[in-house]
Motif scaffolding. Structure first.
Motif, PDB file in Angstrom:
ATOM      1  N   VAL A   1       1.174  -1.405   0.161  1.00  0.00           N
ATOM      2  CA  VAL A   1       0.599   0.094  -0.377  1.00  0.00           C
ATOM      3  C   VAL A   1       1.008   1.450  -0.005  1.00  0.00           C
ATOM      4  O   VAL A   1       1.690   1.372   0.587  1.00  0.00           O
ATOM      5  N   ASP A   2       0.681   2.150  -0.976  1.00  0.00           N
ATOM      6  CA  ASP A   2       1.388   2.811  -0.889  1.00  0.00           C
ATOM      7  C   ASP A   2       0.516   4.577  -0.187  1.00  0.00           C
ATOM      8  O   ASP A   2      -0.101   4.588  -0.286  1.00  0.00           O
ATOM      9  N   VAL A   3       1.163   4.401   1.212  1.00  0.00           N
ATOM     10  CA  VAL A   3       0.487   5.601   2.339  1.00  0.00           C
ATOM     11  C   VAL A   3       0.127   6.628   1.480  1.00  0.00           C
ATOM     12  O   VAL A   3      -0.423   8.212   1.992  1.00  0.00           O
ATOM     13  N   THR A   4       1.027   7.351   0.802  1.00  0.00           N
ATOM     14  CA  THR A   4       0.811   8.680  -0.171  1.00  0.00           C
ATOM     15  C   THR A   4       0.117   8.918  -1.295  1.00  0.00           C
ATOM     16  O   THR A   4       0.304  10.367  -2.118  1.00  0.00           O
ATOM     17  N   LEU A   5      -0.354   7.679  -1.937  1.00  0.00           N
ATOM     18  CA  LEU A   5      -1.640   7.780  -2.947  1.00  0.00           C
ATOM     19  C   LEU A   5      -2.570   8.565  -1.908  1.00  0.00           C
ATOM     20  O   LEU A   5      -3.076   8.502  -0.998  1.00  0.00           O
ATOM     21  N   PRO A   6      -3.076   9.954  -3.079  1.00  0.00           N
ATOM     22  CA  PRO A   6      -3.966  10.811  -2.310  1.00  0.00           C
ATOM     23  C   PRO A   6      -5.333   9.613  -2.405  1.00  0.00           C
ATOM     24  O   PRO A   6      -5.243   8.551  -3.115  1.00  0.00           O
ATOM     25  N   GLY A   7      -6.646   9.923  -1.793  1.00  0.00           N
ATOM     26  CA  GLY A   7      -7.025   9.262  -0.876  1.00  0.00           C
ATOM     27  C   GLY A   7      -8.176   9.143  -2.117  1.00  0.00           C
ATOM     28  O   GLY A   7      -8.345   9.967  -3.189  1.00  0.00           O
TER      29      GLY A   7
END
Ligand code: DAH
Length: 359
Positions: free
Chosen positions: A110-116
């Motif tokens: 999971v790329d936690v920096t991607l926008p939601g």
């Protein structure tokens, strides 16, 4: 049944009765076939590595210890060669499995920096804004808000509004009747709520009605088989045409702005006498003439009049004692005018790019 290969690796070649090259080749072929089955079995790479290549209990190490070391001189070379090939095959295959598993995991990371993912919130529909505003204007003037059913009877939609049976005025309403129901129809206007309100309430009555109406109209830029109407009426002693004009001026100025111009034109409705239509100065060209006002400078806004005394007979009011006015028009039309929308179909297509503009 032949002995399991995992047992055979624990014994020497002599013990197994293997004495020539063909037998050694067959034995190592059996070991390799077992390895290939394991590789295809879906076991994870680390389990396979321990089982086959592990320092202590690995099958290939055991084959090396028990077969190669005890092999008689002429068989040493071929035994060593086959075991080495098998080890190489095991190492490469297990490494490949491990890499594939790592890549799979990387893909799932999971790329936690991607926008939601943004969920859009709903918006008010422009017709809702218009109806809400109308309601507020009339509430502030002391009007109550009334409703009625969308499935109506001929009595409320026509008869009690002074449309006699077979009267040509009924044709102007393009009615949708409910199949097989005999008497039921989809109301063609909100005027039946005048009757329903007066039936249950003694004068003075001041009420505003906002709701859906239906007509057998082919859809185009200014027609829709479903649209909304607003209806307003007041009955009391001594209500006059002046009250109607004053109320309409107050309403149009509050709704469209203080500088809007209005004019009355004589008209006909079965339920009002006298009847008049109200025009407003075109909001698009300011009265100088444009396609919207068909170069007249005026746009038709609503129907109105003094309530025909015949209606009071249907609701038990005394026509000698009371009088009243009424007016009504399409709320969708008001929205088109107010927001400068040129096609009524846009209102009901549910296109978010259109609706978003009215948040
Ligand atoms: N009910 C009419 C229609 O749908 C509009 C209307 C005209 C309403 C005059 C009124 C009125 O209250 O007085 O065409």
């Amino acid at each position: 049944m032949s002995e399991a290969i995992s047992e055979k690796v624990k014994r020497s070649l002599q013990d197994l009765g293997i004495g020539d090259e063909a037998a050694v080749t067959a034995l190592l072929g059996e070991l390799r076939a077992t390895l290939d089955r394991d590789l295809a079995s879906g076991q994870d790479a680390e389990t396979l590595r321990i089982h086959w290549l592990g320092r202590k209990q690995g099958l290939i190490g055991a084959a090396n210890d028990n077969w190669l070391k005890t092999a008689p001189g002429p068989l040493k070379r071929v035994t060593g060669k086959l075991i080495n090939e098998l080890r190489k095959h095991a190492e490469e295959s297990i490494d490949a499995l491990k890499n594939a598993a790592t890549q799979e995991l990387a893909g799932e990371r999971v790329d936690v920096t991607l926008p939601g993912i943004r969920r859009e919130i709903g918006a008010h529909h422009p017709v809702q804004w218009v109806m809400q505003e109308i309601e507020e204007i009339f509430r502030s003037m002391g009007y109550s808000v009334e409703t009625g059913p969308e499935i109506e009877t001929d009595y409320y939609n026509f008869e009690a509004l002074n449309f006699p049976p077979d009267h040509p005025a009924r044709d102007t309403q393009d009615t949708l009747f409910l199949a097989g129901s005999g008497n039921y129809l989809l109301r063609t206007h909100t005027s039946p709520v005048q009757i329903r309100t007066m039936e249950k309430q003694k004068p003075p009555v001041r009420a505003v009605v906002l709701g859906k109406v239906y007509r057998r109209d082919a859809p185009d830029a200014s027609h829709s088989f479903m649209f909304h109407q607003m209806e307003c009426f007041a009955v009391d002693t001594n209500v006059s045409l002046c009250d109607l004009k004053g109320t309409l001026n107050e309403f149009t100025r509050r709704f469209f702005g203080p500088h809007v111009k209005t004019r009355f034109r004589p008209s006909f409705f079965p339920f009002t006498e006298p009847s008049a239509e109200l025009d407003i100065g075109c909001l698009i060209c300011g009265g100088s003439g444009c396609p919207v006002c068909k170069r007249t400078g005026w746009v038709e806004l609503l129907g109105s009049g003094m309530i025909d005394p015949a209606l009071y007979g249907f609701v038990g009011y005394d026509p000698e004692k009371v009088s009243g006015f009424a007016f009504g028009c399409g709320a969708d039309r008001l929205a088109l005018m107010k927001y400068g929308i040129n096609d009524i179909q846009l209102l009901w297509q549910g296109d978010k790019r259109f609706l978003r503009q009215f948040r």
